[in-house]
Design a protein around this motif. Structure first.
Motif, mmCIF file in Angstrom:
data_model
loop_
_atom_site.group_PDB
_atom_site.id
_atom_site.type_symbol
_atom_site.label_atom_id
_atom_site.label_comp_id
_atom_site.label_asym_id
_atom_site.label_seq_id
_atom_site.Cartn_x
_atom_site.Cartn_y
_atom_site.Cartn_z
ATOM 1 N N GLU B 25 -2.899 0.253 -11.981
ATOM 2 C CA GLU B 25 -3.408 1.507 -12.525
ATOM 3 C C GLU B 25 -2.271 2.404 -13.018
ATOM 4 N N LEU B 26 -1.107 2.263 -12.401
ATOM 5 C CA LEU B 26 -0.001 3.164 -12.700
ATOM 6 C C LEU B 26 0.935 2.609 -13.774
ATOM 7 N N GLY B 27 0.514 1.552 -14.459
ATOM 8 C CA GLY B 27 1.390 0.992 -15.467
ATOM 9 C C GLY B 27 2.401 0.042 -14.862
ATOM 10 N N ALA B 28 2.980 0.433 -13.762
ATOM 11 C CA ALA B 28 3.907 -0.453 -13.066
ATOM 12 C C ALA B 28 3.179 -1.747 -12.729
ATOM 13 N N GLU B 29 3.836 -2.836 -12.980
ATOM 14 C CA GLU B 29 3.138 -4.103 -12.895
ATOM 15 C C GLU B 29 3.230 -4.786 -11.530
ATOM 16 N N ALA B 30 3.953 -4.227 -10.610
ATOM 17 C CA ALA B 30 4.135 -4.937 -9.343
ATOM 18 C C ALA B 30 4.218 -3.968 -8.167
ATOM 19 N N MET B 31 4.856 -4.397 -7.100
ATOM 20 C CA MET B 31 4.893 -3.589 -5.885
ATOM 21 C C MET B 31 6.133 -2.713 -5.814
ATOM 22 N N SER B 32 6.367 -2.034 -6.912
ATOM 23 C CA SER B 32 7.460 -1.071 -6.933
ATOM 24 C C SER B 32 7.091 0.146 -6.100
ATOM 25 N N LEU B 33 5.820 0.208 -5.722
ATOM 26 C CA LEU B 33 5.364 1.339 -4.913
ATOM 27 C C LEU B 33 6.166 1.465 -3.636
ATOM 28 N N TYR B 34 6.641 0.341 -3.143
ATOM 29 C CA TYR B 34 7.321 0.369 -1.853
ATOM 30 C C TYR B 34 8.689 1.042 -1.937
ATOM 31 N N TYR B 35 9.101 1.339 -3.153
ATOM 32 C CA TYR B 35 10.312 2.137 -3.246
ATOM 33 C C TYR B 35 9.994 3.602 -2.958
ATOM 34 N N HIS B 36 8.813 4.044 -3.365
ATOM 35 C CA HIS B 36 8.442 5.451 -3.217
ATOM 36 C C HIS B 36 7.709 5.737 -1.908
ATOM 37 N N VAL B 37 7.169 4.707 -1.307
ATOM 38 C CA VAL B 37 6.332 4.896 -0.133
ATOM 39 C C VAL B 37 6.628 3.790 0.871
ATOM 40 N N ALA B 38 6.643 4.154 2.132
ATOM 41 C CA ALA B 38 7.055 3.180 3.132
ATOM 42 C C ALA B 38 5.922 2.229 3.500
ATOM 43 N N ARG B 39 4.742 2.778 3.738
ATOM 44 C CA ARG B 39 3.588 1.961 4.134
ATOM 45 C C ARG B 39 2.374 2.400 3.347
ATOM 46 N N LYS B 40 1.366 1.567 3.335
ATOM 47 C CA LYS B 40 0.122 1.932 2.683
ATOM 48 C C LYS B 40 -0.507 3.136 3.397
ATOM 49 N N ASP B 41 -0.314 3.199 4.702
ATOM 50 C CA ASP B 41 -0.858 4.323 5.463
ATOM 51 C C ASP B 41 -0.404 5.660 4.894
ATOM 52 N N ASP B 42 0.802 5.682 4.352
ATOM 53 C CA ASP B 42 1.314 6.932 3.792
ATOM 54 C C ASP B 42 0.492 7.369 2.589
ATOM 55 N N VAL B 43 0.070 6.425 1.752
ATOM 56 C CA VAL B 43 -0.736 6.845 0.602
ATOM 57 C C VAL B 43 -2.117 7.279 1.090
ATOM 58 N N LEU B 44 -2.639 6.639 2.138
ATOM 59 C CA LEU B 44 -3.932 7.071 2.668
ATOM 60 C C LEU B 44 -3.831 8.481 3.242
ATOM 61 N N ASP B 45 -2.780 8.712 4.036
ATOM 62 C CA ASP B 45 -2.544 10.075 4.519
ATOM 63 C C ASP B 45 -2.437 11.043 3.353
ATOM 64 N N GLY B 46 -1.754 10.595 2.309
ATOM 65 C CA GLY B 46 -1.563 11.451 1.149
ATOM 66 C C GLY B 46 -2.866 11.827 0.470
ATOM 67 N N ILE B 47 -3.795 10.884 0.356
ATOM 68 C CA ILE B 47 -5.002 11.218 -0.380
ATOM 69 C C ILE B 47 -5.943 12.086 0.455
ATOM 70 N N VAL B 48 -5.903 12.009 1.792
ATOM 71 C CA VAL B 48 -6.721 12.979 2.525
ATOM 72 C C VAL B 48 -6.143 14.373 2.304
ATOM 73 N N ASP B 49 -4.836 14.450 2.172
ATOM 74 C CA ASP B 49 -4.236 15.757 1.903
ATOM 75 C C ASP B 49 -4.651 16.266 0.532
ATOM 76 N N VAL B 50 -4.718 15.369 -0.446
ATOM 77 C CA VAL B 50 -5.159 15.758 -1.793
ATOM 78 C C VAL B 50 -6.588 16.299 -1.743
ATOM 79 N N ILE B 51 -7.462 15.588 -1.052
ATOM 80 C CA ILE B 51 -8.863 16.017 -0.976
ATOM 81 C C ILE B 51 -8.971 17.339 -0.216
ATOM 82 N N ALA B 52 -8.221 17.453 0.874
ATOM 83 C CA ALA B 52 -8.270 18.692 1.645
ATOM 84 C C ALA B 52 -7.762 19.860 0.808
#
Lengths: 236, 236
Positions: B25-52
């Motif tokens: 979805e982000l254009g990036a074609e692979a798991m470069s996400l792990y450079y910006h985020v340590a675990r998937k849990d962090d993005v989940l924590d992040g999106i509850v913060d976005v919704i809140a």
DNA sequence: ACCTGAACACCGTTCAAGT
DNA sequence: ACCTGAACACCGTTCAAGT
């Protein structure tokens, strides 16, 4: 069959109940489970039914009558009995939320609850509202936003509000570059004030200072009292 | 970054938000996400913060004051505003349950709620009880055991009790060799009676006949009224 | 009728390399 | 500093075989 799944969940959590692990536990060495069961969802549905049956059994053993004119203390006892078995299976509430409607045993539990309210003078309409108002509390657990205990899906929920003004945001601060814990009080002054005043009753823990059982009963009684008031209004 | 995750969840559900899908979805074609985020849990924590954060914004835009002597209607409005944004993100309540305490934005929401109660005459003790009693209702959703709508984790819950006396056990009957639907009324007489009487108001649907919004407000008002009574007792 | 092994399509996550 | 590819250890599930 399903009992093995419950045992695994009790010991190592719900995420440990996997088809391969279940097969191991059952002596069978592979995925022969798929002969007896179509999907994993079926075993999950099955174990909520097992737990719900355990609840019904506990309620009956506790001798809580299925009908009574004095409905309130009876309903209270039934719900607290249900809560006691859920506390033995902390992973169960999470499952109940997603697959509660698929279990005949939980339907039986709810049917008894409706019967109790009817015999106590509830109209069907008020009984229906009551089930919605109680929500999951009707079957012994409540959903709290904060769980300082850390164990997700704990029966009865963890503690709310101030309880994690420290816990939650300390975590947030360290993992996500939030503010240092020092000015938490400045950021969340009301939570900090609340926590300071309440925690002082139980000074040796700043996180797990909520009496979950007492809080569960507080909310339960608030609802039961409100419902009783509405029932009486309907009569007069 | 996190907004992409929210979009994916809104479109295809929470189970669709996977690291590979997010990268796509982000254009990036692979798991470069792990450079910006340590675990998937962090993005989940992040999106509850976005919704809140979205909730807090909606509450502020609705012009609901953060403090008022007449606390009850204000708190009601705040909670219903929160519920409105949760209805736009039906997958969010499930996340809030597990990771609610990790979000500074939900702490801010709760802090405002406590401030509102304090200014309305609540002691810290009663405010604390109130948060527990409201549980997830304080932030706009309630946890129901049955969800005939089928969409698990829907904000505000599905319908309870009678609503799935038909739905839930019909499913149980067909998938697990339960009783045929004909004698459901015999098995769950009180639920059947309740359903027969209530459903007749809305004859064209036997499953989704609960007005979720009305039921949410019923339970909410029951709790708010009870809390107000306790607050007054404390004063007199 | 009941079980098994190998395989498939997916996860999250790691890690040595690329630029 | 930022991204990538290949690989690892896991899932649930299928399916052709075994007895």
């Amino acid at each position: 069959v399903l009992n093995a799944a419950v045992t695994v969940a009790d010991e190592d959590g719900l995420q440990a109940v996997t088809m391969r692990r279940l097969a191991d536990e059952l002596g069978a060495e592979a995925m022969s489970l798929y002969y007896h069961v179509a999907r994993k969802d079926d075993v999950l549905d099955g174990i909520v039914d097992v737990i719900a049956a355990e609840i019904n059994e506990a309620v009956e053993q506790a001798g809580v009558p299925a009908a009574a004119a004095d409905w309130k203390p009876v309903m209270r006892q039934r719900i607290l009995a249900a809560r006691r078995v859920l506390l033995r299976h902390p992973w169960a509430p999470g499952l109940f939320e997603t697959r509660g409607g698929a279990s005949p045993a939980v339907l039986r539990y709810y049917d008894n609850l409706v019967g109790l309210m009817r015999s106590g003078g509830f109209s069907n309409d008020l009984a229906h509202h009551a089930l919605h108002a109680l929500g999951s509390r009707a079957i012994g657990f409540s959903q709290e936003l904060f769980d300082p205990g850390g164990q997700a899906g704990r029966a009865g929920g963890g503690s709310a509000g101030g309880g994690s003004a420290g816990g939650g945001s300390t975590r947030g601060g360290s993992t996500r570059g939030g503010p240092p814990p020092e000015d938490l009080a400045a950021q969340f002054p009301h939570l900090a004030g609340l926590m300071a005043e309440i925690a002082h009753d139980d000074p040796d823990s700043t996180l797990g200072w909520c009496d979950d059982q007492a809080e569960f009963e507080f909310g339960l009684d608030l609802l039961l009292d409100g419902l009783d008031r509405l029932r009486r209004e309907h009569f007069e």
